[in-house]
Write a protein that holds these residues in place. Structure first.
Motif, mmCIF file in Angstrom:
data_model
loop_
_atom_site.group_PDB
_atom_site.id
_atom_site.type_symbol
_atom_site.label_atom_id
_atom_site.label_comp_id
_atom_site.label_asym_id
_atom_site.label_seq_id
_atom_site.Cartn_x
_atom_site.Cartn_y
_atom_site.Cartn_z
ATOM 1 N N ASP A 114 3.920 15.455 -62.377
ATOM 2 C CA ASP A 114 4.993 16.123 -62.861
ATOM 3 C C ASP A 114 6.143 15.438 -61.883
ATOM 4 O OD1 ASP A 114 7.174 17.576 -63.944
ATOM 5 O OD2 ASP A 114 6.164 19.416 -63.519
ATOM 6 N N ALA A 115 7.130 14.655 -62.717
ATOM 7 C CA ALA A 115 8.299 14.057 -61.958
ATOM 8 C C ALA A 115 8.911 15.250 -61.186
ATOM 9 C CB ALA A 115 8.797 13.202 -62.773
ATOM 10 N N ALA A 116 9.023 16.161 -61.964
ATOM 11 C CA ALA A 116 9.932 17.541 -61.486
ATOM 12 C C ALA A 116 9.351 18.145 -60.193
ATOM 13 C CB ALA A 116 10.528 18.388 -62.427
ATOM 14 N N ALA A 117 8.033 17.887 -59.932
ATOM 15 C CA ALA A 117 7.434 18.882 -58.873
ATOM 16 C C ALA A 117 7.945 18.619 -57.535
ATOM 17 C CB ALA A 117 5.848 18.404 -59.040
ATOM 18 N N PRO A 118 7.739 19.554 -56.832
ATOM 19 C CA PRO A 118 8.492 19.563 -55.361
ATOM 20 C C PRO A 118 7.879 18.219 -54.585
ATOM 21 C CG PRO A 118 7.715 21.805 -55.795
ATOM 22 C CD PRO A 118 7.326 20.800 -57.026
ATOM 23 N N THR A 119 8.577 17.770 -53.668
ATOM 24 C CA THR A 119 8.206 16.546 -53.024
ATOM 25 C C THR A 119 8.108 16.728 -51.647
ATOM 26 O OG1 THR A 119 10.332 15.318 -53.127
ATOM 27 C CG2 THR A 119 8.661 14.799 -54.767
ATOM 28 N N ALA A 120 8.494 18.106 -51.039
ATOM 29 C CA ALA A 120 8.951 18.448 -49.623
ATOM 30 C C ALA A 120 7.168 18.331 -49.085
ATOM 31 C CB ALA A 120 9.243 19.912 -49.472
ATOM 32 N N ALA A 121 7.365 17.648 -47.685
ATOM 33 C CA ALA A 121 6.450 17.578 -46.835
ATOM 34 C C ALA A 121 5.772 18.777 -46.677
ATOM 35 C CB ALA A 121 6.644 16.665 -45.878
ATOM 36 N N ALA A 122 4.394 18.834 -46.405
ATOM 37 C CA ALA A 122 3.727 20.144 -45.978
ATOM 38 C C ALA A 122 3.692 20.275 -44.443
ATOM 39 C CB ALA A 122 2.102 19.985 -46.559
ATOM 40 N N ALA A 123 3.931 21.506 -43.961
ATOM 41 C CA ALA A 123 3.883 21.765 -42.488
ATOM 42 C C ALA A 123 3.478 22.957 -42.262
ATOM 43 C CB ALA A 123 5.416 21.355 -42.081
ATOM 44 N N PRO A 124 2.742 23.438 -41.373
ATOM 45 C CA PRO A 124 2.487 24.752 -41.004
ATOM 46 C C PRO A 124 3.892 25.480 -40.718
ATOM 47 C CG PRO A 124 1.795 23.246 -39.176
ATOM 48 C CD PRO A 124 2.125 22.426 -40.414
ATOM 49 N N PRO A 125 3.958 26.566 -41.307
ATOM 50 C CA PRO A 125 5.222 27.527 -40.955
ATOM 51 C C PRO A 125 5.332 27.801 -39.538
ATOM 52 C CG PRO A 125 4.037 28.530 -42.804
ATOM 53 C CD PRO A 125 3.143 27.524 -42.187
ATOM 54 N N ARG A 126 6.783 27.704 -39.067
ATOM 55 C CA ARG A 126 7.072 27.990 -37.717
ATOM 56 C C ARG A 126 6.898 29.572 -37.289
ATOM 57 N NH1 ARG A 126 10.755 25.035 -34.703
ATOM 58 N NH2 ARG A 126 10.670 26.640 -33.280
ATOM 59 N N LEU A 127 6.393 29.868 -36.120
ATOM 60 C CA LEU A 127 6.427 31.304 -35.586
ATOM 61 C C LEU A 127 7.231 31.455 -34.451
ATOM 62 C CD1 LEU A 127 2.452 31.514 -35.501
ATOM 63 C CD2 LEU A 127 3.939 32.868 -37.068
#
Length: 348
Positions: free
Chosen positions: A72-85
């Motif tokens: 899906d061209a409209a799908a998010p492209t943000a890079a995965a990253a473990p959330p900050r604590l």
């Protein structure tokens, strides 16, 4: 078609658009093998069988099912990253905490200089895989002892090939390790007293190790468990390992959590997201907290339904009878899934 066949076919369908992160799968298989040896367990997990099929499909390009659609061209492209604590100290300030909590990574990377491809906590080791521009993932692992790193496999190498021998000095020099035609550069160093580090990359030079270390952040902490969190555990159980494979993200993402119980009881919670999934199972044969669930015919895998583009399954066949369907229901009943697993901004 058997239950295992059904799961393999379903996984192939959902991962057809993405590549397979074979290095991380190798490390996962090695780690699982070591657990079985340490606990004198026999047999292999369902996940490893699926991984073998996925590797064959990726290599040959055959057998890809038709139940997928173009990305899906409209799908998010943000890079995965473990959330900050924000309120958890990093490895530099508290090296004694490294590897003690499977939910926490006590280090991270500058997201402007490194792209997260996977992360893991278990066996007293915290590790993160990143790409820094060369297309070859660099694995950086931290531990409170050299022995822990010695036991922890280097991605892409056979069991026992860790780049270390007895009396290895953590002097910051780069070592070239060759195994079966594969060249791996390894660097061992001590970023702080009581903290041991290893970086490894499969490449002809060690240049990417230098870049990755430059992006390393030892003053921060991140949550390993994402984009699904478990808020309830069966009585006497504890989370033992956390693994996230984001090598093909945003097309696919895989998370595996190992939960241990009294004695040698063990079960696995697997979350598989695939952006190309069109439909999924909707009719359940169980109910968990008002939500539909499905107990597979073999009777040792329970899936929570209604999660778009994803499957969340507790595989208690690993437990050899120690974990039950009721325990799996407890795990799934408290599972918190991100609003959109394909968008890391919703993982917090």
């Amino acid at each position: 078609m058997t239950d295992l066949d059904e799961r393999i076919v379903r996984t192939l369908r959902e991962r057809a658009e993405g590549t397979v992160d074979t290095d991380l799968l190798t490390a996962r298989a090695v780690a699982a093998g070591r657990v079985r040896r340490r606990r004198r367990r026999a047999g292999a997990g369902v996940a490893l069988g699926v991984a073998a099929v996925l590797g064959f499909t990726a290599a040959t390009g055959v057998g890809l099912p038709e139940r997928v659609r173009p990305p899906d061209a409209a799908a998010p492209t943000a890079a995965a990253a473990p959330p900050r604590l924000e309120n958890v100290p990093g490895a530099a300030a508290r090296p004694d905490l490294v590897g003690t909590d499977p939910q926490v990574l006590h280090f991270g990377f500058d997201p402007a200089r490194a792209r997260y491809r996977g992360w893991h906590v278990g066996f007293g080791v915290e590790s993160i895989r990143v790409e820094v521009g060369g297309g070859r993932p660099v694995s950086v692992a931290l531990a409170r002892s050299a022995d822990a790193l010695w036991e922890y496999a280097v991605e892409g190498l056979p069991p026992g090939a860790t780049g270390m021998t007895g009396g290895t000095v953590f002097d910051g020099s780069d070592r070239l390790h060759r195994e079966g035609g594969t060249s791996v550069w390894i660097r061992l160093w001590q970023p702080a007293p009581g903290l041991y580090a290893r970086a490894a990359v499969t490449a002809t030079t060690a240049e990417e190790i230098e870049v990755a270390i430059g992006a390393l952040r030892l003053g921060e902490a991140r949550r390993c468990v994402a984009p699904v969190r478990l808020t309830t555990l069966p009585a006497g159980a504890r989370l033992d390992q956390c693994t996230v494979d984001a090598g093909s993200f945003p097309a696919t993402l895989h998370m595996s959590l190992v939960v241990n119980g009294p004695g040698e009881a063990e079960t696995r919670v697997a979350f598989d997201y695939a952006r190309s999934t069109v439909t999924g199972r909707t009719a359940g044969n169980r109910t968990i907290g008002g939500r539909a669930a499905y107990l597979y015919p073999r009777g040792d895998q329970l899936e929570l339904l209604g999660i778009p583009k994803a499957h969340l399954i507790v595989d208690f066949s690993w437990s050899h009878g120690d974990f039950t369907e009721a325990d799996a229901a407890v795990l799934l009943g408290g599972a918190q899934v991100a609003a959109d697993p394909g968008d890391p901004q919703t993982w917090d």
